[in-house]
Enzyme design. Structure first.
Site, PDB file in Angstrom:
ATOM      1  N   THR A  64      -2.023  14.312 -47.168  1.00 48.48           N
ATOM      2  CA  THR A  64      -2.939  15.043 -48.045  1.00 48.48           C
ATOM      3  C   THR A  64      -4.211  14.256 -48.349  1.00 48.48           C
ATOM      4  O   THR A  64      -4.196  13.015 -48.328  1.00 48.48           O
ATOM      5  CB  THR A  64      -2.214  15.351 -49.372  1.00 48.48           C
ATOM      6  OG1 THR A  64      -3.127  15.882 -50.307  1.00 48.48           O
ATOM      7  CG2 THR A  64      -1.599  14.085 -49.982  1.00 48.48           C
ATOM      8  N   ASP A  65      -5.263  14.975 -48.675  1.00 45.08           N
ATOM      9  CA  ASP A  65      -6.510  14.301 -49.091  1.00 45.08           C
ATOM     10  C   ASP A  65      -6.372  13.674 -50.477  1.00 45.08           C
ATOM     11  O   ASP A  65      -7.214  12.869 -50.883  1.00 45.08           O
ATOM     12  CB  ASP A  65      -7.698  15.274 -49.057  1.00 45.08           C
ATOM     13  CG  ASP A  65      -7.551  16.478 -49.975  1.00 45.08           C
ATOM     14  OD1 ASP A  65      -6.489  16.629 -50.619  1.00 45.08           O
ATOM     15  OD2 ASP A  65      -8.500  17.290 -50.039  1.00 45.08           O
ATOM     16  N   GLU A  66      -5.306  14.045 -51.214  1.00 48.37           N
ATOM     17  CA  GLU A  66      -5.169  13.528 -52.585  1.00 48.37           C
ATOM     18  C   GLU A  66      -4.947  12.015 -52.619  1.00 48.37           C
ATOM     19  O   GLU A  66      -5.112  11.392 -53.658  1.00 48.37           O
ATOM     20  CB  GLU A  66      -4.036  14.246 -53.318  1.00 48.37           C
ATOM     21  CG  GLU A  66      -4.285  15.731 -53.420  1.00 48.37           C
ATOM     22  CD  GLU A  66      -3.499  16.430 -54.512  1.00 48.37           C
ATOM     23  OE1 GLU A  66      -2.880  15.745 -55.334  1.00 48.37           O
ATOM     24  OE2 GLU A  66      -3.518  17.667 -54.518  1.00 48.37           O
ATOM     25  N   TYR A 125       2.552  12.577 -57.361  1.00 52.39           N
ATOM     26  CA  TYR A 125       2.607  13.186 -56.019  1.00 52.39           C
ATOM     27  C   TYR A 125       1.744  12.405 -55.029  1.00 52.39           C
ATOM     28  O   TYR A 125       2.213  11.988 -53.962  1.00 52.39           O
ATOM     29  CB  TYR A 125       2.147  14.651 -56.078  1.00 52.39           C
ATOM     30  CG  TYR A 125       1.799  15.227 -54.722  1.00 52.39           C
ATOM     31  CD1 TYR A 125       2.787  15.481 -53.777  1.00 52.39           C
ATOM     32  CD2 TYR A 125       0.465  15.498 -54.370  1.00 52.39           C
ATOM     33  CE1 TYR A 125       2.470  15.993 -52.515  1.00 52.39           C
ATOM     34  CE2 TYR A 125       0.141  16.010 -53.123  1.00 52.39           C
ATOM     35  CZ  TYR A 125       1.148  16.252 -52.199  1.00 52.39           C
ATOM     36  OH  TYR A 125       0.829  16.758 -50.954  1.00 52.39           O
ATOM     37  N   LYS A 144       2.715  10.218 -51.671  1.00 46.92           N
ATOM     38  CA  LYS A 144       2.205  10.518 -50.318  1.00 46.92           C
ATOM     39  C   LYS A 144       1.455   9.302 -49.762  1.00 46.92           C
ATOM     40  O   LYS A 144       1.548   8.995 -48.571  1.00 46.92           O
ATOM     41  CB  LYS A 144       1.283  11.751 -50.337  1.00 46.92           C
ATOM     42  CG  LYS A 144       1.965  13.076 -50.612  1.00 46.92           C
ATOM     43  CD  LYS A 144       2.986  13.489 -49.559  1.00 46.92           C
ATOM     44  CE  LYS A 144       2.363  13.882 -48.233  1.00 46.92           C
ATOM     45  NZ  LYS A 144       3.390  14.439 -47.298  1.00 46.92           N
TER      46      LYS A 144
HETATM   47  P1  NAD Z   1       6.275  23.113 -49.487  1.00 50.43           P
HETATM   48  O1  NAD Z   1       6.661  22.559 -50.814  1.00 50.43           O
HETATM   49  O2  NAD Z   1       5.912  24.540 -49.369  1.00 50.43           O
HETATM   50  O3  NAD Z   1       7.454  22.852 -48.437  1.00 50.43           O
HETATM   51  C1  NAD Z   1       8.147  21.632 -48.390  1.00 50.43           C
HETATM   52  C2  NAD Z   1       9.362  21.819 -47.510  1.00 50.43           C
HETATM   53  O4  NAD Z   1      10.061  20.567 -47.463  1.00 50.43           O
HETATM   54  C3  NAD Z   1      10.359  22.864 -48.030  1.00 50.43           C
HETATM   55  O5  NAD Z   1      10.799  23.692 -46.985  1.00 50.43           O
HETATM   56  C4  NAD Z   1      11.506  22.021 -48.584  1.00 50.43           C
HETATM   57  O6  NAD Z   1      12.768  22.670 -48.499  1.00 50.43           O
HETATM   58  C5  NAD Z   1      11.437  20.793 -47.680  1.00 50.43           C
HETATM   59  N1  NAD Z   1      12.011  19.610 -48.331  1.00 50.43           N
HETATM   60  C6  NAD Z   1      11.720  19.132 -49.562  1.00 50.43           C
HETATM   61  N2  NAD Z   1      12.468  18.055 -49.843  1.00 50.43           N
HETATM   62  C7  NAD Z   1      13.237  17.829 -48.735  1.00 50.43           C
HETATM   63  C8  NAD Z   1      14.202  16.865 -48.397  1.00 50.43           C
HETATM   64  N3  NAD Z   1      14.566  15.900 -49.264  1.00 50.43           N
HETATM   65  N4  NAD Z   1      14.777  16.915 -47.181  1.00 50.43           N
HETATM   66  C9  NAD Z   1      14.436  17.882 -46.291  1.00 50.43           C
HETATM   67  N5  NAD Z   1      13.543  18.857 -46.570  1.00 50.43           N
HETATM   68  C10 NAD Z   1      12.945  18.825 -47.776  1.00 50.43           C
HETATM   69  O7  NAD Z   1       5.106  22.163 -48.971  1.00 50.43           O
HETATM   70  P2  NAD Z   1       3.791  22.541 -48.143  1.00 50.43           P
HETATM   71  O8  NAD Z   1       2.741  22.977 -49.077  1.00 50.43           O
HETATM   72  O9  NAD Z   1       4.169  23.396 -47.003  1.00 50.43           O
HETATM   73  O10 NAD Z   1       3.382  21.086 -47.620  1.00 50.43           O
HETATM   74  C11 NAD Z   1       3.931  20.572 -46.406  1.00 50.43           C
HETATM   75  C12 NAD Z   1       3.398  19.167 -46.185  1.00 50.43           C
HETATM   76  O11 NAD Z   1       1.992  19.193 -46.087  1.00 50.43           O
HETATM   77  C13 NAD Z   1       3.734  18.194 -47.323  1.00 50.43           C
HETATM   78  O12 NAD Z   1       4.027  16.941 -46.765  1.00 50.43           O
HETATM   79  C14 NAD Z   1       2.453  18.126 -48.136  1.00 50.43           C
HETATM   80  O13 NAD Z   1       2.332  16.890 -48.784  1.00 50.43           O
HETATM   81  C15 NAD Z   1       1.411  18.314 -47.052  1.00 50.43           C
HETATM   82  N6  NAD Z   1       0.149  18.940 -47.479  1.00 50.43           N
HETATM   83  C16 NAD Z   1       0.159  20.109 -48.170  1.00 50.43           C
HETATM   84  C17 NAD Z   1      -1.064  20.711 -48.507  1.00 50.43           C
HETATM   85  C18 NAD Z   1      -1.114  22.018 -49.258  1.00 50.43           C
HETATM   86  O14 NAD Z   1      -2.198  22.442 -49.652  1.00 50.43           O
HETATM   87  N7  NAD Z   1      -0.009  22.716 -49.469  1.00 50.43           N
HETATM   88  C19 NAD Z   1      -2.260  20.105 -48.139  1.00 50.43           C
HETATM   89  C20 NAD Z   1      -2.218  18.880 -47.433  1.00 50.43           C
HETATM   90  C21 NAD Z   1      -1.005  18.321 -47.098  1.00 50.43           C
HETATM   91  O1  DAU Z   2      -5.493  18.705 -51.716  1.00 46.52           O
HETATM   92  C1  DAU Z   2      -4.290  18.936 -51.046  1.00 46.52           C
HETATM   93  C2  DAU Z   2      -3.204  19.253 -52.045  1.00 46.52           C
HETATM   94  O2  DAU Z   2      -3.489  20.552 -52.543  1.00 46.52           O
HETATM   95  C3  DAU Z   2      -1.809  19.190 -51.462  1.00 46.52           C
HETATM   96  O3  DAU Z   2      -1.525  17.886 -51.032  1.00 46.52           O
HETATM   97  C4  DAU Z   2      -0.766  19.635 -52.489  1.00 46.52           C
HETATM   98  O4  DAU Z   2       0.529  19.668 -51.891  1.00 46.52           O
HETATM   99  C5  DAU Z   2      -1.137  21.022 -52.954  1.00 46.52           C
HETATM  100  O5  DAU Z   2      -0.236  21.444 -53.973  1.00 46.52           O
HETATM  101  C6  DAU Z   2      -2.566  21.058 -53.484  1.00 46.52           C
HETATM  102  O6  DAU Z   2      -2.676  20.306 -54.719  1.00 46.52           O
HETATM  103  P1  DAU Z   2      -3.562  20.827 -55.960  1.00 46.52           P
HETATM  104  O7  DAU Z   2      -3.072  20.182 -57.174  1.00 46.52           O
HETATM  105  O8  DAU Z   2      -5.009  20.735 -55.664  1.00 46.52           O
HETATM  106  O9  DAU Z   2      -3.174  22.411 -55.895  1.00 46.52           O
HETATM  107  P2  DAU Z   2      -2.806  23.446 -57.062  1.00 46.52           P
HETATM  108  O10 DAU Z   2      -2.731  24.781 -56.408  1.00 46.52           O
HETATM  109  O11 DAU Z   2      -1.638  22.994 -57.872  1.00 46.52           O
HETATM  110  O12 DAU Z   2      -4.077  23.396 -57.992  1.00 46.52           O
HETATM  111  C7  DAU Z   2      -5.369  23.720 -57.499  1.00 46.52           C
HETATM  112  C8  DAU Z   2      -6.355  23.575 -58.645  1.00 46.52           C
HETATM  113  O13 DAU Z   2      -6.092  24.607 -59.605  1.00 46.52           O
HETATM  114  C9  DAU Z   2      -6.232  22.266 -59.394  1.00 46.52           C
HETATM  115  O14 DAU Z   2      -7.524  21.856 -59.827  1.00 46.52           O
HETATM  116  C10 DAU Z   2      -5.375  22.607 -60.607  1.00 46.52           C
HETATM  117  C11 DAU Z   2      -5.779  24.050 -60.897  1.00 46.52           C
HETATM  118  N1  DAU Z   2      -4.709  24.905 -61.495  1.00 46.52           N
HETATM  119  C12 DAU Z   2      -3.503  24.931 -60.881  1.00 46.52           C
HETATM  120  C13 DAU Z   2      -2.472  25.681 -61.404  1.00 46.52           C
HETATM  121  C14 DAU Z   2      -1.119  25.719 -60.728  1.00 46.52           C
HETATM  122  C15 DAU Z   2      -4.961  25.639 -62.636  1.00 46.52           C
HETATM  123  O15 DAU Z   2      -6.077  25.626 -63.182  1.00 46.52           O
HETATM  124  N2  DAU Z   2      -3.942  26.397 -63.155  1.00 46.52           N
HETATM  125  C16 DAU Z   2      -2.701  26.443 -62.590  1.00 46.52           C
HETATM  126  O16 DAU Z   2      -1.811  27.129 -63.144  1.00 46.52           O
END
Ligand code: NAD
Ligand code: DAU
Length: 350
Positions: A132-134, A157, A161
């Site tokens: 992630t970019d975080e 988180y 990561k």
């Molecule tokens: P998600 O939470 O939707 O899915 C995570 C998956 O991992 C689920 O299917 C869960 O069952 C599985 N999992 C969790 N713990 C586990 C364990 N202990 N053993 C085996 N499986 C397990 O997540 P996502 O949003 O699809 O993100 C996927 C990946 O991409 C993550 O590594 C996240 O950090 C990264 N990522 C997400 C975003 C985003 O915006 N969602 C952006 C950048 C990177």
């Molecule tokens: O940047 C990549 C990341 O983006 C991933 O690595 C994470 O897995 C993914 O969850 C996401 O993280 P964020 O914290 O940016 O996403 P989220 O959807 O939780 O929040 C997006 C923005 O919205 C953030 O500034 C917080 C705000 N927010 C979020 C929620 C859930 C609100 O204002 N209200 C809310 O209820």
């Protein structure tokens, strides 16, 4: 021999899109999806491909090192695409250790299983860590995250990561394990669990519930359609250079409140509600602790070296996403029953 790829977290949001892309685009590959099926993992996300001849599912927890070894021995994967993780920042604030276990210990368990299976030779092998970019921390008003930006994670988180990224690089340096790593911005699209901003707000608008905007709503995120991320992962897996990192982003920055207003407008149109109806649901609530002000990715490297660029505009992607949720109300009902209600009450208690 046709390759076998082990994809972890394939039942989650991004993972399900990656599994679908690989299973359909590469019929000669064997795709093994390893997932523990936590609250975020859902086999309903894969109904359309689960009968494919080149697809196998293994319900395994990353914390179970013996089971990981069994999976590696059984399938002898050539490559790993590692997506399984605890992924929600708010949950990491409520329960940091869950993130240490899965994201750090789980990743090291997976690295160890791969190292053991590939002990004779790393020739033709690849460990791809999806991150992630975080990990880069927060930006001010200007600037972009590049691959050279120093790590500065702020939430449990992002700290977990960052640690997992460091372990992947350490296995590359220490044991010469071939790896690639990507750091991506915020994804959105179908199958997104409704704890994250966009699907949470879509679900709340459908149900006429308040839209809890954290703090002043002026936090900025760079949004990318999930299918474009899956395409990038395919390119990096096949064409990325060993030991390299690629940043992935949409060049698509939105302040949360502006995004929420756009979402309200589109939802009113699609639900046939009077313009302005959903705007009335916006409620400013207490801020997320340690809330990063702004993320924005410079995706020049992956564009220049691999030719990747986002294909979907934000308006198109958001419109497709809303349509998907409106057509898949049963999916939404399933994932928002039970434990989701308890999480929601705890997170949004005033
Ligand atoms: P998600 O939470 O939707 O899915 C995570 C998956 O991992 C689920 O299917 C869960 O069952 C599985 N999992 C969790 N713990 C586990 C364990 N202990 N053993 C085996 N499986 C397990 O997540 P996502 O949003 O699809 O993100 C996927 C990946 O991409 C993550 O590594 C996240 O950090 C990264 N990522 C997400 C975003 C985003 O915006 N969602 C952006 C950048 C990177
Ligand atoms: O940047 C990549 C990341 O983006 C991933 O690595 C994470 O897995 C993914 O969850 C996401 O993280 P964020 O914290 O940016 O996403 P989220 O959807 O939780 O929040 C997006 C923005 O919205 C953030 O500034 C917080 C705000 N927010 C979020 C929620 C859930 C609100 O204002 N209200 C809310 O209820």
């Amino acid at each position: 021999m046709n390759p076998t790829i082990l994809i972890t977290g394939g039942a989650g949001f991004i993972g399900s899109h990656v599994v679908r892309l690989f299973v359909t685009k590469y019929p000669a590959y064997r795709i093994v999806n390893l997932d523990a099926l936590t609250y975020a993992g859902n086999l309903e996300n894969l109904r359309d491909i689960e009968q494919a001849a080149n697809y196998v599912f293994e319900k395994v927890d990353l914390l179970d090192a013996a089971e990981l070894e069994r999976v590696f021995q059984t399938y002898q994967p050539d490559g790993v695409i590692h997506l399984a993780a605890e992924s929600h920042v708010d949950r990491s604030i409520l329960s940091p250790l869950d993130f240490v276990y899965t994201n750090v210990v789980g990743t090291v368990n997976l690295l160890n299983a791969a190292k053991k299976q590939w002990a004779n030779s790393f020739e033709g092998k690849r460990f791809y860590h999806v991150s992630t970019d975080e990990v880069y921390g927060a930006l001010g008003e200007t600037g972009l995250f590049t691959e050279e930006t120093p790590y500065d994670p702020n939430s449990p988180y992002s700290a977990s990561k960052a640690a997992s990224d460091h372990f992947v690089r350490a296995y590359g340096e220490t044991y010469h394990m071939p790896f690639v790593l990507t750091n991506c911005s915020n994804n959105y699209g179908p199958y997104h669990f409704p704890e994250k901003l966009i699907p949470l707000f879509i679900n709340n608008i459908i149900n006429n519930k308040p839209l809890p905007v954290y703090g002043d709503g002026l936090y900025t995120r760079d949004w990318l359609f999930v299918k474009d991320h899956a395409v990038a992962i395919d390119m990096v897996y096949h064409k990325g250079k060993n030991g390299e990192t690629y940043n992935i982003g949409g060049f698509n920055e939105w302040k949360n409140i502006d995004l929420v207003k756009l979402l309200c407008k589109l939802m009113d149109e699609k639900l046939g509600r009077t313009t302005g109806t959903s705007l009335q649901l916006i409620t400013y609530v207490k801020d997320r602790p340690g809330h990063d002000r702004r993320y924005a990715i410079d995706a020049t490297k992956i564009n220049r070296e691999l030719g990747w660029t986002p294909s979907v505009t934000f308006e198109e992607g958001l419109s497709q996403t809303i349509d998907w949720y409106l057509q898949n109300t049963e999916w939404l009902e399933h994932v928002t029953s039970g434990a989701y209600q308890q999480y929601y009450e705890k997170q949004y208690a005033s």
